[in-house]
Each structure stands twice: as C-alpha cells, then as structure tokens.
Design an enzyme around this catalytic site. Structure first.
Site, mmCIF file in Angstrom:
data_model
loop_
_atom_site.group_PDB
_atom_site.id
_atom_site.type_symbol
_atom_site.label_atom_id
_atom_site.label_comp_id
_atom_site.label_asym_id
_atom_site.label_seq_id
_atom_site.Cartn_x
_atom_site.Cartn_y
_atom_site.Cartn_z
ATOM 1 N N TYR A 54 28.040 -47.506 -44.558
ATOM 2 C CA TYR A 54 28.811 -48.736 -44.381
ATOM 3 C C TYR A 54 27.910 -49.948 -44.120
ATOM 4 O O TYR A 54 28.361 -51.082 -44.216
ATOM 5 C CB TYR A 54 29.792 -48.606 -43.212
ATOM 6 C CG TYR A 54 30.821 -47.516 -43.346
ATOM 7 C CD1 TYR A 54 30.981 -46.791 -44.532
ATOM 8 C CD2 TYR A 54 31.643 -47.178 -42.273
ATOM 9 C CE1 TYR A 54 31.918 -45.785 -44.637
ATOM 10 C CE2 TYR A 54 32.593 -46.175 -42.372
ATOM 11 C CZ TYR A 54 32.717 -45.478 -43.556
ATOM 12 O OH TYR A 54 33.649 -44.476 -43.647
ATOM 13 N N HIS A 112 28.848 -36.727 -44.370
ATOM 14 C CA HIS A 112 29.776 -37.653 -45.027
ATOM 15 C C HIS A 112 30.458 -37.033 -46.252
ATOM 16 O O HIS A 112 31.661 -37.203 -46.449
ATOM 17 C CB HIS A 112 29.044 -38.934 -45.417
ATOM 18 C CG HIS A 112 29.940 -40.127 -45.537
ATOM 19 N ND1 HIS A 112 29.509 -41.408 -45.322
ATOM 20 C CD2 HIS A 112 31.253 -40.242 -45.853
ATOM 21 C CE1 HIS A 112 30.514 -42.260 -45.495
ATOM 22 N NE2 HIS A 112 31.591 -41.559 -45.831
#
Length: 274
Positions: A54, A112
């Site tokens: 991010y 992730h």
C-alpha cells in the site's frame, strides 16, 4: 455477537482483535492516511489494516504516534508483498515494515498472497517472527482451500486469520467451513464490492432498516462471524460504516443476503494471480 465498536474476537492463540477495522488500501501516504486514521480513532476504530504494497506504512505509523491513543489499545496489521516472499526475504521485508511503522511489535502479520512455490517458506518466516515475539499473531490473506490445505500440512502454527475477498456476491461457503473447522478467523476485504452496491435486495433491506446498503452488508459480515475492514478516508463515511452495532438483521434477511452469492470477484483470483 459484537454490540460495540470496541468489541473483539479471540483469535486461536488468545489474542483479541476488533471485529471492525479501517482498511487503508489506496489511501495516500502522508496527510490523507494520517487524517483518515485520526478521524477513525476519534469515532472509535481501534484496528488498522495496511500492507507494504500500500506504500503508506510510514503515514500509518505517524498517525498512530499522533492520534493520542495508547499503542496497546490499537491493533495494527500489515502484510508481506509477493516480491518479498521466501524465508530470508520475508524476514528482511518485515524489518522494513516495522521500521516504517515505528513499532516494536506488529499485532498481525499476513502473507499477502499465496505465491506458488514460496508461500510455505514465507509462512515459516512468519512463524519465526511469532516465536521471537516480533508479532502477536500471524496469518494469511487470499488463501483458498487448496493453498490453505497445503499450508496447514506444512506449518507448525495454524494461521490466526485468513483475510479474503468476501461480500454478498462472493461468500465462499466451503472456505468458510474449512476456516471454522481449523479455528481460523475470516476477515473480509472489499466487503462493499468496490462500490457495486446496486443490488435490489440491498436497497430493499436498507429501506426496511433505515440504513445504507453499506451498513446492511457490514452488519451481515458481523452476523456471519466475519471481521470486516471497509476502506474510506471520508469522516462521514467512516462514521456510517461504524454505526452497525446497535441493531441486527433478522436471520431471514441475513439468509437472503447469503443467497446473492454468485462466486463473483471484483479483485484478482488467488488461484491465477500469483
């Protein structure tokens, strides 16, 4: 059933994690993510979900330091990205994330995505971080049944959380069952279907309960035992998303939402993405 924004679930290792969290995917590093977290904390959010991918961990760390809430009252999740997977690379990536966040201990560290040929070794690095006390809990994200079963056959610490795309059009019932059987807490990313809320049933239920379609979905998440992390940087939307604890859907209405499932993804398919 959680009845307050501060309510938590107990993960399989005894760590307590809030049912509702703030997702900061696509929140810009710097003032945008800082202001979003400050607004969320003021409303009562105590869980913040970020990831190295991010590119806003530094802003998240700054917001945590500046928000006026004791660190022990906050629950911070971050994730290792695909390019950093593998045992040694994951350990290095964790140190970078920890440094950017400015935290000694991360509450939850996730793989992730299940990178084929690497995710088992990646998870072994998470197990080391867990044993060393650098993280309070470890888990995975975007693991479907085949990948989760492979991991469970090769790990020592059962994942505490599996964070998946979960919403009325994608309920993945068999994956839900597997996670419940193994004591793995499900957490929904993209619970609001990236804004695709124009489902007649959701509109009908929103009118019935005097709520928004988004609130209907988030309340449904909770009643199905799924943690949820809707993303927003707008204070009014953050407050709306949090106003889901003092009312409930009937079981009949919750079941009607279940029936919307059509296996539709708005994000990548974990079986083909990596």
């Amino acid at each position: 059933m959680p009845k307050h924004i501060a309510d938590t679930a107990t993960l399989n290792n005894g760590v307590r994690m809030p049912w509702l969290g703030l997702g900061v995917w696509q929140a810009q590093d710097g003032e945008q993510v800082v202001n979003a977290i400050h607004a969320a904390v003021e409303i009562g959010y105590r869980s913040i979900d970020t990831a190295s991918f991010y590119h806003n961990e530094e802003g998240v760390g700054r917001a945590i330091r500046e928000c006026g809430i004791n660190r022990d009252e906050l629950f911070v999740t971050t994730k290792v990205w695909n390019d950093d997977q593998g045992y040694d690379a994951t350990l290095k990536a964790f140190e970078i994330s920890r440094s950017k966040l400015g935290l000694d201990v991360i509450d939850l560290y996730l793989v992730h995505w299940p990178v084929t040929g690497k995710f088992v070794d990646t998870y072994r690095a998470l197990e080391k971080l867990y044993r060393d006390g650098s993280v309070r809990a470890i888990g995975v994200s975007n693991f479907l049944e085949p990948q989760l079963k492979e991991l469970l056959a090769n790990c020592e610490v059962v994942p505490a959380v599996n964070q998946i795309e979960f919403h009325p059009l994608l309920t993945q019932p068999s994956l839900q069952t597997l996670c419940r059987e193994k004591g793995i807490q499900l957490e929904a990313w993209s619970p609001l279907m990236q804004g695709n809320l124009d489902q007649p049933l959701l509109t009908e239920l929103a009118d019935k309960y005097g709520k928004s379609p988004a609130q209907i979905i988030l309340r449904w998440d909770l009643q199905r035992g799924v943690m949820t992390i809707p993303k927003s940087v707008t204070p009014s939307r953050l407050a709306e998303n949090a106003a889901i604890f003092d009312w409930a859907l009937t079981e009949e209405d919750a079941a009607a939402i279940d029936a919307l499932d059509e296996g539709r993804r708005f994000g990548p398919d974990p079986l083909t993405f990596v």
